[in-house]
Design a protein around this motif. Sequence first.
Motif, PDB file in Angstrom:
ATOM      1  N   ARG A  99      17.136 -22.872 -46.874  1.00  0.00           N
ATOM      2  CA  ARG A  99      17.058 -23.454 -48.216  1.00  0.00           C
ATOM      3  C   ARG A  99      16.199 -22.615 -49.154  1.00  0.00           C
ATOM      4  NH1 ARG A  99      13.624 -26.901 -50.587  1.00  0.00           N
ATOM      5  NH2 ARG A  99      12.609 -27.370 -48.634  1.00  0.00           N
ATOM      6  N   VAL A 100      15.151 -21.975 -48.607  1.00  0.00           N
ATOM      7  CA  VAL A 100      14.284 -21.142 -49.460  1.00  0.00           C
ATOM      8  C   VAL A 100      14.763 -19.697 -49.502  1.00  0.00           C
ATOM      9  CG1 VAL A 100      12.285 -22.643 -49.138  1.00  0.00           C
ATOM     10  CG2 VAL A 100      12.545 -20.614 -47.675  1.00  0.00           C
ATOM     11  N   GLY A 101      15.917 -19.410 -48.890  1.00  0.00           N
ATOM     12  CA  GLY A 101      16.519 -18.093 -49.009  1.00  0.00           C
ATOM     13  C   GLY A 101      16.201 -17.118 -47.897  1.00  0.00           C
ATOM     14  N   VAL A 102      15.567 -17.575 -46.817  1.00  0.00           N
ATOM     15  CA  VAL A 102      15.310 -16.695 -45.677  1.00  0.00           C
ATOM     16  C   VAL A 102      16.601 -16.615 -44.865  1.00  0.00           C
ATOM     17  CG1 VAL A 102      13.968 -16.357 -43.559  1.00  0.00           C
ATOM     18  CG2 VAL A 102      12.864 -17.295 -45.610  1.00  0.00           C
ATOM     19  N   GLU A 103      17.053 -15.402 -44.604  1.00  0.00           N
ATOM     20  CA  GLU A 103      18.291 -15.193 -43.864  1.00  0.00           C
ATOM     21  C   GLU A 103      18.059 -15.368 -42.369  1.00  0.00           C
ATOM     22  OE1 GLU A 103      19.292 -11.262 -45.022  1.00  0.00           O
ATOM     23  OE2 GLU A 103      19.383 -11.780 -47.129  1.00  0.00           O
ATOM     24  N   GLY A 104      19.126 -15.630 -41.635  1.00  0.00           N
ATOM     25  CA  GLY A 104      19.001 -15.761 -40.198  1.00  0.00           C
ATOM     26  C   GLY A 104      20.071 -16.657 -39.621  1.00  0.00           C
ATOM     27  N   GLU A 105      19.832 -17.096 -38.399  1.00  0.00           N
ATOM     28  CA  GLU A 105      20.821 -17.866 -37.656  1.00  0.00           C
ATOM     29  C   GLU A 105      20.115 -18.849 -36.726  1.00  0.00           C
ATOM     30  OE1 GLU A 105      24.276 -16.787 -34.356  1.00  0.00           O
ATOM     31  OE2 GLU A 105      23.462 -15.213 -35.620  1.00  0.00           O
ATOM     32  N   LEU A 106      20.732 -20.002 -36.502  1.00  0.00           N
ATOM     33  CA  LEU A 106      20.263 -20.991 -35.532  1.00  0.00           C
ATOM     34  C   LEU A 106      21.274 -21.026 -34.399  1.00  0.00           C
ATOM     35  CD1 LEU A 106      18.572 -23.458 -34.553  1.00  0.00           C
ATOM     36  CD2 LEU A 106      20.073 -24.873 -35.975  1.00  0.00           C
ATOM     37  N   LEU A 107      20.779 -20.894 -33.164  1.00  0.00           N
ATOM     38  CA  LEU A 107      21.631 -20.986 -31.982  1.00  0.00           C
ATOM     39  C   LEU A 107      21.066 -22.086 -31.095  1.00  0.00           C
ATOM     40  CD1 LEU A 107      23.932 -19.954 -30.186  1.00  0.00           C
ATOM     41  CD2 LEU A 107      22.334 -18.239 -29.296  1.00  0.00           C
ATOM     42  N   ILE A 108      21.866 -23.139 -30.864  1.00  0.00           N
ATOM     43  CA  ILE A 108      21.439 -24.261 -30.017  1.00  0.00           C
ATOM     44  C   ILE A 108      22.202 -24.192 -28.705  1.00  0.00           C
ATOM     45  CG2 ILE A 108      21.295 -26.765 -29.775  1.00  0.00           C
ATOM     46  CD1 ILE A 108      21.246 -26.922 -32.856  1.00  0.00           C
ATOM     47  N   ASN A 109      21.484 -24.149 -27.612  1.00  0.00           N
ATOM     48  CA  ASN A 109      22.068 -24.165 -26.277  1.00  0.00           C
ATOM     49  C   ASN A 109      22.053 -25.626 -25.827  1.00  0.00           C
ATOM     50  OD1 ASN A 109      22.973 -23.153 -23.754  1.00  0.00           O
ATOM     51  ND2 ASN A 109      21.797 -21.291 -24.163  1.00  0.00           N
ATOM     52  N   ARG A 110      23.128 -26.339 -26.099  1.00  0.00           N
ATOM     53  CA  ARG A 110      23.171 -27.800 -25.975  1.00  0.00           C
ATOM     54  C   ARG A 110      22.877 -28.339 -24.584  1.00  0.00           C
ATOM     55  NH1 ARG A 110      23.612 -29.795 -30.643  1.00  0.00           N
ATOM     56  NH2 ARG A 110      24.785 -28.727 -32.239  1.00  0.00           N
ATOM     57  N   GLU A 111      23.224 -27.603 -23.526  1.00  0.00           N
ATOM     58  CA  GLU A 111      23.048 -28.121 -22.163  1.00  0.00           C
ATOM     59  C   GLU A 111      21.673 -27.829 -21.588  1.00  0.00           C
ATOM     60  OE1 GLU A 111      25.282 -25.445 -22.645  1.00  0.00           O
ATOM     61  OE2 GLU A 111      26.897 -26.731 -23.338  1.00  0.00           O
ATOM     62  N   MET A 112      20.833 -27.124 -22.295  1.00  0.00           N
ATOM     63  CA  MET A 112      19.565 -26.654 -21.733  1.00  0.00           C
ATOM     64  C   MET A 112      18.372 -27.468 -22.218  1.00  0.00           C
ATOM     65  SD  MET A 112      20.022 -24.279 -19.609  1.00  0.00           S
ATOM     66  CE  MET A 112      21.653 -24.707 -19.035  1.00  0.00           C
ATOM     67  N   MET A 113      17.271 -27.321 -21.452  1.00  0.00           N
ATOM     68  CA  MET A 113      16.028 -28.013 -21.787  1.00  0.00           C
ATOM     69  C   MET A 113      15.047 -27.021 -22.423  1.00  0.00           C
ATOM     70  SD  MET A 113      16.017 -26.730 -18.750  1.00  0.00           S
ATOM     71  CE  MET A 113      15.114 -26.097 -17.397  1.00  0.00           C
ATOM     72  N   HIS A 114      13.977 -27.560 -22.949  1.00  0.00           N
ATOM     73  CA  HIS A 114      12.926 -26.757 -23.577  1.00  0.00           C
ATOM     74  C   HIS A 114      12.503 -25.624 -22.647  1.00  0.00           C
ATOM     75  CE1 HIS A 114       9.449 -25.987 -26.153  1.00  0.00           C
ATOM     76  NE2 HIS A 114       8.743 -25.861 -25.041  1.00  0.00           N
ATOM     77  N   SER A 115      12.323 -24.449 -23.193  1.00  0.00           N
ATOM     78  CA  SER A 115      11.807 -23.286 -22.477  1.00  0.00           C
ATOM     79  C   SER A 115      12.778 -22.744 -21.431  1.00  0.00           C
ATOM     80  CB  SER A 115      10.452 -23.620 -21.837  1.00  0.00           C
ATOM     81  OG  SER A 115       9.819 -22.464 -21.392  1.00  0.00           O
ATOM     82  N   PHE A 116      14.082 -22.991 -21.604  1.00  0.00           N
ATOM     83  CA  PHE A 116      15.057 -22.572 -20.598  1.00  0.00           C
ATOM     84  C   PHE A 116      15.078 -21.066 -20.379  1.00  0.00           C
ATOM     85  CE2 PHE A 116      17.500 -22.424 -24.508  1.00  0.00           C
ATOM     86  CZ  PHE A 116      18.308 -21.314 -24.366  1.00  0.00           C
ATOM     87  N   VAL A 117      14.729 -20.268 -21.382  1.00  0.00           N
ATOM     88  CA  VAL A 117      14.747 -18.812 -21.189  1.00  0.00           C
ATOM     89  C   VAL A 117      13.636 -18.357 -20.248  1.00  0.00           C
ATOM     90  CG1 VAL A 117      15.884 -18.317 -23.381  1.00  0.00           C
ATOM     91  CG2 VAL A 117      13.393 -18.344 -23.266  1.00  0.00           C
ATOM     92  N   SER A 118      12.682 -19.225 -19.960  1.00  0.00           N
ATOM     93  CA  SER A 118      11.574 -18.886 -19.066  1.00  0.00           C
ATOM     94  C   SER A 118      11.917 -19.061 -17.599  1.00  0.00           C
ATOM     95  CB  SER A 118      10.355 -19.765 -19.395  1.00  0.00           C
ATOM     96  OG  SER A 118       9.958 -19.565 -20.719  1.00  0.00           O
ATOM     97  N   PHE A 119      13.099 -19.559 -17.298  1.00  0.00           N
ATOM     98  CA  PHE A 119      13.495 -19.820 -15.912  1.00  0.00           C
ATOM     99  C   PHE A 119      14.592 -18.841 -15.489  1.00  0.00           C
ATOM    100  CE2 PHE A 119      11.925 -23.855 -17.570  1.00  0.00           C
ATOM    101  CZ  PHE A 119      11.011 -24.209 -16.594  1.00  0.00           C
ATOM    102  N   PRO A 120      14.230 -17.755 -14.788  1.00  0.00           N
ATOM    103  CA  PRO A 120      15.227 -16.749 -14.394  1.00  0.00           C
ATOM    104  C   PRO A 120      16.385 -17.312 -13.583  1.00  0.00           C
ATOM    105  CG  PRO A 120      13.016 -15.917 -14.007  1.00  0.00           C
ATOM    106  CD  PRO A 120      12.877 -17.370 -14.389  1.00  0.00           C
ATOM    107  N   THR A 121      16.175 -18.404 -12.859  1.00  0.00           N
ATOM    108  CA  THR A 121      17.270 -18.973 -12.069  1.00  0.00           C
ATOM    109  C   THR A 121      18.383 -19.518 -12.969  1.00  0.00           C
ATOM    110  OG1 THR A 121      16.101 -21.088 -11.920  1.00  0.00           O
ATOM    111  CG2 THR A 121      15.828 -19.545 -10.084  1.00  0.00           C
ATOM    112  N   LEU A 122      18.089 -19.778 -14.238  1.00  0.00           N
ATOM    113  CA  LEU A 122      19.097 -20.275 -15.174  1.00  0.00           C
ATOM    114  C   LEU A 122      19.866 -19.146 -15.855  1.00  0.00           C
ATOM    115  CD1 LEU A 122      17.088 -23.140 -16.919  1.00  0.00           C
ATOM    116  CD2 LEU A 122      18.696 -23.335 -15.013  1.00  0.00           C
TER     117      LEU A 122
END
Length: 151
Positions: free
Chosen positions: A61-84
Motif C-alpha cells: 500500500r505504501v509502494g514497497v515492491e515485493g511478493e508474499l508467498l504462503i506455504n499453506r500446509e506448513m507451520m511456523h518456522s518450517f524452513v528451519s526443519f531440514p526433514t521438511l
Amino acid sequence: GLGGAAGGNPSLYDKTHPLASPIFATDEQLRHAFPFPTHVLAAGLDPLLDDAVDFNTRLRRVGVEGELLINREMMHSFVSFPTLHPIPTVANSLRRCETWLDEAITAHELRGPSPPPGPSPPLPRQSEGQSGGATGIRRPRAETAPHHVVI
C-alpha cells in the motif's frame, strides 16, 4: 543492559520500536525502513500468519515492491526443519527464496558499491489512532534495486 550496546539508546530494544514490530510503524517509517523490494514467506498454520499478511499489505500500500508467498500446509518456522525440505511445496518455497536472494545479489552487483550509510532519521512511535489500512497494491520489481527477504 542492552540499551548501552545501542549507543545508550534503549528505545532500539523497545518491543514497540517500528523496526522491531512494524505493526507500530507509520506509513512513512515503512517507506524509509524498506526502500527495496521486500519479500515475505509465511506458513499457513502459523499464529503469525495474519501479521505476515498485514505487513505485506501495508508494504504494498505504501509502494514497497515485493511478493508474499504462503506455504499453506506448513507451520511456523518450517524452513528451519531440514526433514521438511524434501516436501515439494517446501522445496518450491526454498527455491523461490533462493531466486529472491539471487535477484537481490544481482541487483546489488549491477548497482555497484554504495557510499557508507549515513545516520538514519529517528523513527518516532506511531501515535494513537493511526492505522495501517487493509488495501494492497502490487508494483513491478525494479531491476536494479536490492531486496529484503522476510522469513
